[in-house]
Design a protein around this motif. Structure first.
Motif, PDB file in Angstrom:
ATOM      1  N   GLU A  27     -73.211 -41.467  30.989  1.00 34.77           N
ATOM      2  CA  GLU A  27     -73.656 -42.357  29.595  1.00 34.77           C
ATOM      3  C   GLU A  27     -75.109 -43.268  30.140  1.00 34.77           C
ATOM      4  OE1 GLU A  27     -70.496 -45.496  30.704  1.00 34.77           O
ATOM      5  OE2 GLU A  27     -69.050 -44.042  30.113  1.00 34.77           O
ATOM      6  N   ALA A  28     -74.624 -41.897  30.733  1.00 38.07           N
ATOM      7  CA  ALA A  28     -76.939 -43.126  31.690  1.00 38.07           C
ATOM      8  C   ALA A  28     -78.050 -42.005  30.552  1.00 38.07           C
ATOM      9  CB  ALA A  28     -77.227 -42.722  33.045  1.00 38.07           C
ATOM     10  N   GLY A  29     -77.927 -40.851  30.538  1.00 41.97           N
ATOM     11  CA  GLY A  29     -78.454 -40.259  30.244  1.00 41.97           C
ATOM     12  C   GLY A  29     -79.358 -39.545  31.199  1.00 41.97           C
ATOM     13  N   PRO A  30     -80.587 -38.669  30.419  1.00 41.23           N
ATOM     14  CA  PRO A  30     -81.575 -38.379  31.585  1.00 41.23           C
ATOM     15  C   PRO A  30     -82.193 -38.893  32.323  1.00 41.23           C
ATOM     16  CG  PRO A  30     -82.329 -37.925  28.997  1.00 41.23           C
ATOM     17  CD  PRO A  30     -80.840 -38.859  29.482  1.00 41.23           C
ATOM     18  N   GLU A  31     -82.158 -39.792  31.765  1.00 42.06           N
ATOM     19  CA  GLU A  31     -83.106 -40.986  33.186  1.00 42.06           C
ATOM     20  C   GLU A  31     -82.133 -41.367  34.475  1.00 42.06           C
ATOM     21  OE1 GLU A  31     -81.761 -42.709  29.989  1.00 42.06           O
ATOM     22  OE2 GLU A  31     -83.673 -41.394  29.305  1.00 42.06           O
ATOM     23  N   GLY A  32     -80.806 -41.316  33.778  1.00 47.23           N
ATOM     24  CA  GLY A  32     -80.283 -41.079  35.540  1.00 47.23           C
ATOM     25  C   GLY A  32     -79.573 -42.992  36.681  1.00 47.23           C
ATOM     26  N   ARG A  33     -79.518 -42.858  36.770  1.00 51.36           N
ATOM     27  CA  ARG A  33     -79.014 -44.158  38.164  1.00 51.36           C
ATOM     28  C   ARG A  33     -78.912 -44.116  39.025  1.00 51.36           C
ATOM     29  NH1 ARG A  33     -74.200 -47.292  34.716  1.00 51.36           N
ATOM     30  NH2 ARG A  33     -75.131 -49.233  36.164  1.00 51.36           N
ATOM     31  N   MET A  34     -79.430 -45.029  40.061  1.00 45.80           N
ATOM     32  CA  MET A  34     -79.495 -45.285  40.890  1.00 45.80           C
ATOM     33  C   MET A  34     -79.119 -44.907  41.870  1.00 45.80           C
ATOM     34  SD  MET A  34     -83.442 -44.765  41.060  1.00 45.80           S
ATOM     35  CE  MET A  34     -83.990 -45.720  42.554  1.00 45.80           C
ATOM     36  N   ALA A  35     -78.544 -44.581  43.015  1.00 45.36           N
ATOM     37  CA  ALA A  35     -76.989 -44.062  44.429  1.00 45.36           C
ATOM     38  C   ALA A  35     -76.181 -45.549  44.015  1.00 45.36           C
ATOM     39  CB  ALA A  35     -77.487 -43.485  45.421  1.00 45.36           C
ATOM     40  N   LEU A  67     -86.772 -40.370  44.950  1.00 44.79           N
ATOM     41  CA  LEU A  67     -87.921 -41.749  44.970  1.00 44.79           C
ATOM     42  C   LEU A  67     -87.758 -42.502  45.917  1.00 44.79           C
ATOM     43  CD1 LEU A  67     -86.736 -42.804  41.323  1.00 44.79           C
ATOM     44  CD2 LEU A  67     -88.428 -41.249  42.161  1.00 44.79           C
ATOM     45  N   GLY A  68     -88.945 -42.570  46.699  1.00 40.64           N
ATOM     46  CA  GLY A  68     -89.324 -43.341  47.998  1.00 40.64           C
ATOM     47  C   GLY A  68     -88.064 -42.732  49.030  1.00 40.64           C
ATOM     48  N   ARG A  69     -87.341 -43.866  49.174  1.00 43.47           N
ATOM     49  CA  ARG A  69     -86.399 -44.491  50.183  1.00 43.47           C
ATOM     50  C   ARG A  69     -84.657 -44.122  49.300  1.00 43.47           C
ATOM     51  NH1 ARG A  69     -86.780 -49.362  53.092  1.00 43.47           N
ATOM     52  NH2 ARG A  69     -84.403 -48.518  54.520  1.00 43.47           N
ATOM     53  N   CYS A  70     -85.213 -43.876  48.115  1.00 37.41           N
ATOM     54  CA  CYS A  70     -83.977 -44.497  47.102  1.00 37.41           C
ATOM     55  C   CYS A  70     -83.888 -42.143  46.649  1.00 37.41           C
ATOM     56  CB  CYS A  70     -83.602 -44.896  46.383  1.00 37.41           C
ATOM     57  SG  CYS A  70     -84.094 -46.592  46.755  1.00 37.41           S
ATOM     58  N   ILE A  71     -82.780 -42.324  45.800  1.00 37.22           N
ATOM     59  CA  ILE A  71     -82.278 -41.738  45.586  1.00 37.22           C
ATOM     60  C   ILE A  71     -81.873 -41.857  43.910  1.00 37.22           C
ATOM     61  CG2 ILE A  71     -81.290 -39.217  45.343  1.00 37.22           C
ATOM     62  CD1 ILE A  71     -80.794 -39.132  48.666  1.00 37.22           C
ATOM     63  N   ARG A  72     -82.061 -40.988  42.814  1.00 35.31           N
ATOM     64  CA  ARG A  72     -82.220 -41.104  41.469  1.00 35.31           C
ATOM     65  C   ARG A  72     -80.954 -39.877  41.119  1.00 35.31           C
ATOM     66  NH1 ARG A  72     -85.726 -42.829  37.421  1.00 35.31           N
ATOM     67  NH2 ARG A  72     -87.108 -40.588  38.133  1.00 35.31           N
ATOM     68  N   TYR A  73     -80.177 -40.383  40.475  1.00 31.52           N
ATOM     69  CA  TYR A  73     -79.141 -38.915  40.522  1.00 31.52           C
ATOM     70  C   TYR A  73     -78.765 -38.413  38.634  1.00 31.52           C
ATOM     71  CZ  TYR A  73     -77.574 -38.627  44.784  1.00 31.52           C
ATOM     72  OH  TYR A  73     -77.651 -37.957  46.130  1.00 31.52           O
ATOM     73  N   SER A  74     -78.919 -37.845  38.148  1.00 34.86           N
ATOM     74  CA  SER A  74     -78.593 -37.437  36.790  1.00 34.86           C
ATOM     75  C   SER A  74     -78.290 -36.294  36.606  1.00 34.86           C
ATOM     76  CB  SER A  74     -80.115 -37.421  36.077  1.00 34.86           C
ATOM     77  OG  SER A  74     -80.943 -36.187  36.401  1.00 34.86           O
ATOM     78  N   ALA A  75     -77.552 -36.611  35.313  1.00 32.94           N
ATOM     79  CA  ALA A  75     -76.072 -35.203  34.823  1.00 32.94           C
ATOM     80  C   ALA A  75     -77.392 -33.723  34.648  1.00 32.94           C
ATOM     81  CB  ALA A  75     -75.236 -35.799  34.053  1.00 32.94           C
ATOM     82  N   ASP A  76     -76.293 -32.940  35.251  1.00 29.93           N
ATOM     83  CA  ASP A  76     -77.138 -31.329  34.571  1.00 29.93           C
ATOM     84  C   ASP A  76     -76.808 -31.272  33.178  1.00 29.93           C
ATOM     85  OD1 ASP A  76     -78.280 -29.046  34.258  1.00 29.93           O
ATOM     86  OD2 ASP A  76     -78.000 -28.652  35.833  1.00 29.93           O
ATOM     87  N   PHE A  77     -77.299 -31.975  31.461  1.00 29.48           N
ATOM     88  CA  PHE A  77     -77.115 -31.287  30.612  1.00 29.48           C
ATOM     89  C   PHE A  77     -77.039 -29.846  30.168  1.00 29.48           C
ATOM     90  CE2 PHE A  77     -78.211 -35.959  30.673  1.00 29.48           C
ATOM     91  CZ  PHE A  77     -77.075 -36.058  30.511  1.00 29.48           C
TER      92      PHE A  77
END
Length: 120
Positions: A27-35, A67-77
């Motif tokens: 649903e988030a698309g290619p941008e993904g979401r932060m953990a 991304l710095g101390r965070c991780i952004r996850y996204s689906a591998d479409f």
């Protein structure tokens, strides 16, 4: 996609929490979401989410980007499309014209404009 890869992907998606995480990322698309956003949206403790993200990642269904101390996850479409193609290969004995109308009707039935027409 080979059967071994499909089995791994389907096994990962065969657990309710992982399926919910994957659908959220789709649903988030290619941008993904932060953990942290994923954990909050699904009311999951960090350690639990981490375990499920690891399983989805190992199956090749998602990717993490530091991304710095965070991780952004996204689906591998691309991988998702490969899985769908694997599951539907030779559908209806290879007669894709026979399958296409069913898929089109389902898509039309769930479209907002179709629901609005059916209510009238």
């Amino acid at each position: 996609m080979e059967i071994k890869d499909a089995t791994l992907a389907l096994s990962a998606l065969g657990q309710a929490t992982r399926l919910s995480v994957f659908r959220l990322l789709v649903e988030a698309g290619p941008e993904g979401r932060m953990a942290g956003d994923i954990a909050e949206a699904l009311s999951l403790p960090g350690a639990t989410l981490s375990f499920h993200l690891k399983e989805l990642s190992a199956a090749g269904l998602i990717r993490g980007e530091q991304l710095g101390r965070c991780i952004r996850y996204s689906a591998d479409f691309r991988r998702m499309a490969e899985l769908i193609a694997f599951l539907t290969r030779n559908c209806c004995g290879g007669d894709s014209a026979q399958c296409a109308p069913v898929a089109s009707r389902k898509a039309e039935a769930t479209a907002p404009s179709a629901r609005a027409r059916s209510v009238r």
